[in-house]
Scaffold this motif. Structure first.
Motif, PDB file in Angstrom:
ATOM      1  N   ALA A 193       0.829  -1.205   0.000  1.00  0.00           N
ATOM      2  CA  ALA A 193       0.000   0.000   0.000  1.00  0.00           C
ATOM      3  C   ALA A 193       0.864   1.255   0.000  1.00  0.00           C
ATOM      4  CB  ALA A 193      -0.929   0.001   1.213  1.00  0.00           C
ATOM      5  N   ALA A 194       1.970   1.219   0.729  1.00  0.00           N
ATOM      6  CA  ALA A 194       2.863   2.378   0.758  1.00  0.00           C
ATOM      7  C   ALA A 194       3.560   2.555  -0.584  1.00  0.00           C
ATOM      8  CB  ALA A 194       3.890   2.215   1.870  1.00  0.00           C
ATOM      9  N   LEU A 209       6.950   3.358   8.370  1.00  0.00           N
ATOM     10  CA  LEU A 209       7.651   2.201   7.815  1.00  0.00           C
ATOM     11  C   LEU A 209       9.156   2.445   7.758  1.00  0.00           C
ATOM     12  CD1 LEU A 209       5.256   1.110   4.956  1.00  0.00           C
ATOM     13  CD2 LEU A 209       5.736  -0.116   7.068  1.00  0.00           C
ATOM     14  N   LEU A 210       9.552   3.641   7.377  1.00  0.00           N
ATOM     15  CA  LEU A 210      10.971   3.958   7.319  1.00  0.00           C
ATOM     16  C   LEU A 210      11.598   3.981   8.711  1.00  0.00           C
ATOM     17  CD1 LEU A 210      13.201   4.596   5.329  1.00  0.00           C
ATOM     18  CD2 LEU A 210      12.588   6.994   5.495  1.00  0.00           C
ATOM     19  N   MET A 211      10.891   4.544   9.672  1.00  0.00           N
ATOM     20  CA  MET A 211      11.408   4.565  11.044  1.00  0.00           C
ATOM     21  C   MET A 211      11.496   3.157  11.619  1.00  0.00           C
ATOM     22  SD  MET A 211       9.647   7.960  12.670  1.00  0.00           S
ATOM     23  CE  MET A 211      10.384   7.742  14.278  1.00  0.00           C
ATOM     24  N   PHE A 212      10.522   2.311  11.300  1.00  0.00           N
ATOM     25  CA  PHE A 212      10.553   0.938  11.785  1.00  0.00           C
ATOM     26  C   PHE A 212      11.723   0.177  11.172  1.00  0.00           C
ATOM     27  CE2 PHE A 212       9.016  -3.536  11.643  1.00  0.00           C
ATOM     28  CZ  PHE A 212       9.014  -3.748  13.008  1.00  0.00           C
ATOM     29  N   ALA A 213      11.974   0.405   9.886  1.00  0.00           N
ATOM     30  CA  ALA A 213      13.112  -0.245   9.228  1.00  0.00           C
ATOM     31  C   ALA A 213      14.426   0.213   9.846  1.00  0.00           C
ATOM     32  CB  ALA A 213      13.094   0.053   7.733  1.00  0.00           C
ATOM     33  N   ILE A 232      -2.721   5.232  -0.087  1.00  0.00           N
ATOM     34  CA  ILE A 232      -3.232   6.126   0.952  1.00  0.00           C
ATOM     35  C   ILE A 232      -2.703   7.521   0.654  1.00  0.00           C
ATOM     36  CG2 ILE A 232      -3.302   6.576   3.425  1.00  0.00           C
ATOM     37  CD1 ILE A 232      -2.741   3.570   3.812  1.00  0.00           C
ATOM     38  N   PRO A 233      -3.564   8.425   0.211  1.00  0.00           N
ATOM     39  CA  PRO A 233      -3.099   9.754  -0.190  1.00  0.00           C
ATOM     40  C   PRO A 233      -2.950  10.716   0.993  1.00  0.00           C
ATOM     41  CG  PRO A 233      -5.436   9.572  -0.585  1.00  0.00           C
ATOM     42  CD  PRO A 233      -4.984   8.234  -0.051  1.00  0.00           C
ATOM     43  N   TRP A 241       2.461   9.730   6.774  1.00  0.00           N
ATOM     44  CA  TRP A 241       2.710   9.131   8.079  1.00  0.00           C
ATOM     45  C   TRP A 241       3.033   7.637   7.945  1.00  0.00           C
ATOM     46  CZ3 TRP A 241      -2.141  11.591  10.642  1.00  0.00           C
ATOM     47  CH2 TRP A 241      -1.870  12.915  10.973  1.00  0.00           C
ATOM     48  N   LEU A 242       2.332   6.959   7.039  1.00  0.00           N
ATOM     49  CA  LEU A 242       2.599   5.538   6.815  1.00  0.00           C
ATOM     50  C   LEU A 242       4.015   5.347   6.285  1.00  0.00           C
ATOM     51  CD1 LEU A 242       1.671   2.582   6.678  1.00  0.00           C
ATOM     52  CD2 LEU A 242       0.865   3.072   4.360  1.00  0.00           C
TER      53      LEU A 242
END
Length: 98
Positions: free
Chosen positions: A52-53, A70-74, A58-59, A65-66
């Motif tokens: 989805a990202a 995801l980048l912060m989690f990685a 998700i616009p 935020w998504l």
């Protein structure tokens, strides 16, 4: 993605440092893991969120935020891996050879 990294570099750096600290202090727990079915559902959920990202489904602000989450989690996971690897290397050198 470049704007995301340049604008939020401090948050990404903090994610890596927090992950490094958690990887360094983490104690291996050999308890029961999740079931195979649960892990399959979690993997499917992760693939769906990343898809989805990447597809920009998700616009607007929620999509931003998504992407950031995801980048912060990685970055956190990479920091955890680096911290636990480095701790293993440091502690293995400190042990006397048998």
């Amino acid at each position: 993605m470049g704007f995301l990294v340049i604008f939020n570099w401090s948050w990404l750096l903090l994610s890596v440092l927090l992950g490094f600290a958690m990887g360094w202090i983490a104690v291996v727990h050999r308890g029961r893991g999740v079931s195979k079915r649960t892990s399959q559902w979690l993997a499917l959920l992760a693939v769906a969120v990343v898809a989805a990202a990447l597809a920009h489904l998700i616009p607007g602000r929620p999509g931003y935020w998504l992407d950031l989450a995801l980048l912060m989690f990685a970055m956190y996971i990479l920091g955890c891996a680096a911290g636990s690897w480095l701790r293993e290397r440091v502690l293995s050198r400190a042990r006397p050879a048998n």
